[in-house]
Design an enzyme around this catalytic site. Structure first.
Site, PDB file in Angstrom:
ATOM      1  N   ASP A  49       0.832  -1.212   0.000  1.00 50.18           N
ATOM      2  CA  ASP A  49       0.000   0.000   0.000  1.00 50.18           C
ATOM      3  C   ASP A  49       0.861   1.255   0.000  1.00 50.18           C
ATOM      4  O   ASP A  49       1.655   1.471   0.917  1.00 50.18           O
ATOM      5  CB  ASP A  49      -0.897   0.014   1.252  1.00 50.18           C
ATOM      6  CG  ASP A  49      -1.823   1.215   1.258  1.00 50.18           C
ATOM      7  OD1 ASP A  49      -2.886   1.131   0.614  1.00 50.18           O
ATOM      8  OD2 ASP A  49      -1.468   2.249   1.865  1.00 50.18           O
ATOM      9  N   TYR A  54       2.884   9.811  -0.372  1.00 51.67           N
ATOM     10  CA  TYR A  54       3.979   9.236   0.426  1.00 51.67           C
ATOM     11  C   TYR A  54       5.342   9.500  -0.225  1.00 51.67           C
ATOM     12  O   TYR A  54       6.381   9.298   0.407  1.00 51.67           O
ATOM     13  CB  TYR A  54       3.823   7.716   0.633  1.00 51.67           C
ATOM     14  CG  TYR A  54       2.521   7.281   1.294  1.00 51.67           C
ATOM     15  CD1 TYR A  54       1.659   8.198   1.880  1.00 51.67           C
ATOM     16  CD2 TYR A  54       2.162   5.940   1.333  1.00 51.67           C
ATOM     17  CE1 TYR A  54       0.466   7.788   2.462  1.00 51.67           C
ATOM     18  CE2 TYR A  54       0.977   5.522   1.922  1.00 51.67           C
ATOM     19  CZ  TYR A  54       0.124   6.460   2.477  1.00 51.67           C
ATOM     20  OH  TYR A  54      -1.053   6.051   3.054  1.00 51.67           O
ATOM     21  N   LYS A  79      -2.813   5.875  -4.330  1.00 57.17           N
ATOM     22  CA  LYS A  79      -3.940   6.802  -4.069  1.00 57.17           C
ATOM     23  C   LYS A  79      -3.735   8.148  -4.749  1.00 57.17           C
ATOM     24  O   LYS A  79      -2.614   8.666  -4.780  1.00 57.17           O
ATOM     25  CB  LYS A  79      -4.086   7.014  -2.549  1.00 57.17           C
ATOM     26  CG  LYS A  79      -4.076   5.724  -1.762  1.00 57.17           C
ATOM     27  CD  LYS A  79      -4.249   5.914  -0.267  1.00 57.17           C
ATOM     28  CE  LYS A  79      -3.887   4.627   0.459  1.00 57.17           C
ATOM     29  NZ  LYS A  79      -2.487   4.527   0.863  1.00 57.17           N
ATOM     30  N   HIS A 114      -7.671   9.537  -2.049  1.00 55.20           N
ATOM     31  CA  HIS A 114      -7.035   9.502  -0.724  1.00 55.20           C
ATOM     32  C   HIS A 114      -7.913  10.117   0.389  1.00 55.20           C
ATOM     33  O   HIS A 114      -8.065   9.546   1.459  1.00 55.20           O
ATOM     34  CB  HIS A 114      -5.687  10.228  -0.803  1.00 55.20           C
ATOM     35  CG  HIS A 114      -4.695   9.775   0.213  1.00 55.20           C
ATOM     36  ND1 HIS A 114      -3.335   9.743  -0.002  1.00 55.20           N
ATOM     37  CD2 HIS A 114      -4.861   9.331   1.482  1.00 55.20           C
ATOM     38  CE1 HIS A 114      -2.723   9.304   1.074  1.00 55.20           C
ATOM     39  NE2 HIS A 114      -3.622   9.047   1.999  1.00 55.20           N
TER      40      HIS A 114
HETATM   41  P1  NDP Z   1       0.332   0.987  11.855  1.00 56.50           P
HETATM   42  O1  NDP Z   1      -0.851   0.955  12.739  1.00 56.50           O
HETATM   43  O2  NDP Z   1       0.525  -0.040  10.822  1.00 56.50           O
HETATM   44  O3  NDP Z   1       1.570   1.015  12.845  1.00 56.50           O
HETATM   45  C1  NDP Z   1       2.874   1.150  12.395  1.00 56.50           C
HETATM   46  C2  NDP Z   1       3.760   1.298  13.631  1.00 56.50           C
HETATM   47  O4  NDP Z   1       3.681   0.102  14.405  1.00 56.50           O
HETATM   48  C3  NDP Z   1       5.206   1.511  13.274  1.00 56.50           C
HETATM   49  O5  NDP Z   1       5.759   2.386  14.218  1.00 56.50           O
HETATM   50  C4  NDP Z   1       5.805   0.114  13.385  1.00 56.50           C
HETATM   51  O6  NDP Z   1       7.169   0.192  13.716  1.00 56.50           O
HETATM   52  C5  NDP Z   1       4.983  -0.469  14.521  1.00 56.50           C
HETATM   53  N1  NDP Z   1       4.836  -1.936  14.408  1.00 56.50           N
HETATM   54  C6  NDP Z   1       4.703  -2.681  13.299  1.00 56.50           C
HETATM   55  N2  NDP Z   1       4.564  -3.978  13.598  1.00 56.50           N
HETATM   56  C7  NDP Z   1       4.607  -4.065  14.944  1.00 56.50           C
HETATM   57  C8  NDP Z   1       4.532  -5.138  15.845  1.00 56.50           C
HETATM   58  N3  NDP Z   1       4.369  -6.393  15.430  1.00 56.50           N
HETATM   59  N4  NDP Z   1       4.625  -4.864  17.179  1.00 56.50           N
HETATM   60  C9  NDP Z   1       4.782  -3.589  17.618  1.00 56.50           C
HETATM   61  N5  NDP Z   1       4.863  -2.521  16.794  1.00 56.50           N
HETATM   62  C10 NDP Z   1       4.771  -2.758  15.469  1.00 56.50           C
HETATM   63  O7  NDP Z   1       0.409   2.485  11.241  1.00 56.50           O
HETATM   64  P2  NDP Z   1       0.350   3.228   9.861  1.00 56.50           P
HETATM   65  O8  NDP Z   1      -0.246   4.543  10.180  1.00 56.50           O
HETATM   66  O9  NDP Z   1       1.647   3.178   9.173  1.00 56.50           O
HETATM   67  O10 NDP Z   1      -0.731   2.427   9.003  1.00 56.50           O
HETATM   68  C11 NDP Z   1      -0.420   1.350   8.148  1.00 56.50           C
HETATM   69  C12 NDP Z   1      -0.530   1.741   6.685  1.00 56.50           C
HETATM   70  O11 NDP Z   1      -1.819   2.230   6.388  1.00 56.50           O
HETATM   71  C13 NDP Z   1       0.386   2.903   6.269  1.00 56.50           C
HETATM   72  O12 NDP Z   1       1.736   2.512   6.179  1.00 56.50           O
HETATM   73  C14 NDP Z   1      -0.257   3.303   4.982  1.00 56.50           C
HETATM   74  O13 NDP Z   1       0.116   2.402   3.945  1.00 56.50           O
HETATM   75  C15 NDP Z   1      -1.744   3.192   5.319  1.00 56.50           C
HETATM   76  N6  NDP Z   1      -2.313   4.469   5.792  1.00 56.50           N
HETATM   77  C16 NDP Z   1      -3.281   5.071   4.992  1.00 56.50           C
HETATM   78  C17 NDP Z   1      -3.825   6.272   5.350  1.00 56.50           C
HETATM   79  C18 NDP Z   1      -4.864   6.901   4.480  1.00 56.50           C
HETATM   80  O14 NDP Z   1      -5.182   8.101   4.671  1.00 56.50           O
HETATM   81  N7  NDP Z   1      -5.420   6.190   3.527  1.00 56.50           N
HETATM   82  C19 NDP Z   1      -3.423   6.976   6.590  1.00 56.50           C
HETATM   83  C20 NDP Z   1      -2.473   6.224   7.380  1.00 56.50           C
HETATM   84  C21 NDP Z   1      -1.952   5.031   6.978  1.00 56.50           C
HETATM   85  P3  NDP Z   1       8.373  -0.363  12.790  1.00 56.50           P
HETATM   86  O15 NDP Z   1       8.133   0.103  11.382  1.00 56.50           O
HETATM   87  O16 NDP Z   1       9.554   0.283  13.431  1.00 56.50           O
HETATM   88  O17 NDP Z   1       8.350  -1.849  12.928  1.00 56.50           O
END
Ligand code: NDP
Length: 281
Positions: A49, A54, A79, A114
């Site tokens: 995604d 981004y 998006k 988006h």
């Molecule tokens: P998430 O809820 O996926 O959380 C990501 C965070 O959690 C990072 O800091 C990551 O750290 C940490 N993490 C990942 N796996 C674990 C685990 N197993 N245990 C503990 N911590 C963990 O957040 P996002 O906001 O990034 O959402 C996911 C995706 O959704 C985005 O990357 C994007 O593609 C999409 N998105 C879409 C939006 C929209 O407006 N359409 C808005 C926001 C997000 P680390 O990377 O250090 O492992």
């Protein structure tokens, strides 16, 4: 019941979409992107995604090419960004073509608006552009992101075309029960962004208890809750062990009581802006 990472959600136009994908927001370094995608593919992920906003489409395209993944093994979502969509239909179509060029793809699997920029008619025009893109074969499925029920009602009323997907913030603090029920009735697949509460999952005692009981982690419990609720999820991680951990969710089951316990954590708390109150300027 979803039993394997290879299982797929069937979208309302018949396109099959993986239930689990890798989120790539705020992943910017080419090496990190390449390593995350490689690890994810090894772990069985097919879905990635991204978004024009981004700023990493070009790097993702290069990484996929370098890895040599087969196109049919991938499901790529990107998006349409607000700045293009407010300029109208032509600009929205051009934005998609720009994404295709940057991603080095002939088609996008899922293309989303988006955010619903509120000024009169703008997201309706953007939606008409997406319909055209699907008709021209540049995208396989079209959907929206951050749309509330009233936004969905408006685009469906104006065009008669129901989105395949609505990608929204959804996690235990914001379970989106009403929106999910409405979308389900209309045949719109819900996709959870920020499913791991952007890292806050470790703060919830209930999740820690469920994790201990199932010999899993809080992240795995929450992602399993999504799967059992038939919600597509796209957790983001750049760490190999977490990318693998987040995919290791197909060998256990939450009970009805476990699911209900997670539902009680809802407090309608958003980590990202409320689509109805966001400053779109
Ligand atoms: P998430 O809820 O996926 O959380 C990501 C965070 O959690 C990072 O800091 C990551 O750290 C940490 N993490 C990942 N796996 C674990 C685990 N197993 N245990 C503990 N911590 C963990 O957040 P996002 O906001 O990034 O959402 C996911 C995706 O959704 C985005 O990357 C994007 O593609 C999409 N998105 C879409 C939006 C929209 O407006 N359409 C808005 C926001 C997000 P680390 O990377 O250090 O492992």
């Amino acid at each position: 019941m979803i039993k394997a990472i290879t299982d797929r959600a069937t979208l309302n136009n018949g396109v099959k979409m993986p239930w689990l994908g890798l989120g790539l927001w705020q992943v910017e370094s080419p090496d990190v992107i390449s390593s995350a995608i490689r690890t994810a593919l090894d772990a069985g992920y097919a879905s990635f995604d991204t978004a024009t906003a981004y700023g990493n489409e070009e790097k993702i395209g290069a990484a996929i090419k370098q890895i040599g993944a087969k196109r049919e093994d991938l499901f790529i979502t990107t998006k349409l960004w607000n700045l293009q969509h407010v300029k109208g239909c032509e600009a929205s179509i051009q934005a998609c073509k720009d994404s295709l060029r940057m991603l080095q793809l002939d088609f996008i699997d899922l293309y989303l608006i988006h955010w619903p920029v509120p000024a009169k008619g703008q997201y309706v025009n953007a939606w008409k552009a997406l319909v055209q893109l699907r008709e021209e074969g540049l995208v396989r499925a079209i959907g929206v992101s951050n749309f509330q029920i009233h936004h969905l009602q408006e685009i469906v009323q104006e065009t008669g075309v129901i989105p395949a997907v609505n990608q929204v913030e959804r996690h235990p603090w914001l379970n989106q029960k009403e929106l999910i029920a409405w979308c389900r009735e209309k045949g719109i697949q819900i996709e959870a962004y920020s499913p791991l509460m952007r890292g806050h999952i470790t703060e919830e005692k209930t999740l820690a208890e469920l994790a201990a009981r199932h010999h899993k982690t809080p992240a795995q419990i929450v992602l399993r809750w999504d799967l059992q609720g038939e919600v597509v999820c796209i957790p983001k991680s750049v760490h190999d062990h977490r990318i693998r951990e987040n995919a290791d969710i197909f060998d256990f089951e939450l009970s009805t009581e476990d699911m209900a316990a997670i539902d009680t954590l809802n407090r309608n708390h958003r980590l990202l802006p409320d689509p109805d109150r966001m400053n779109y300027c």
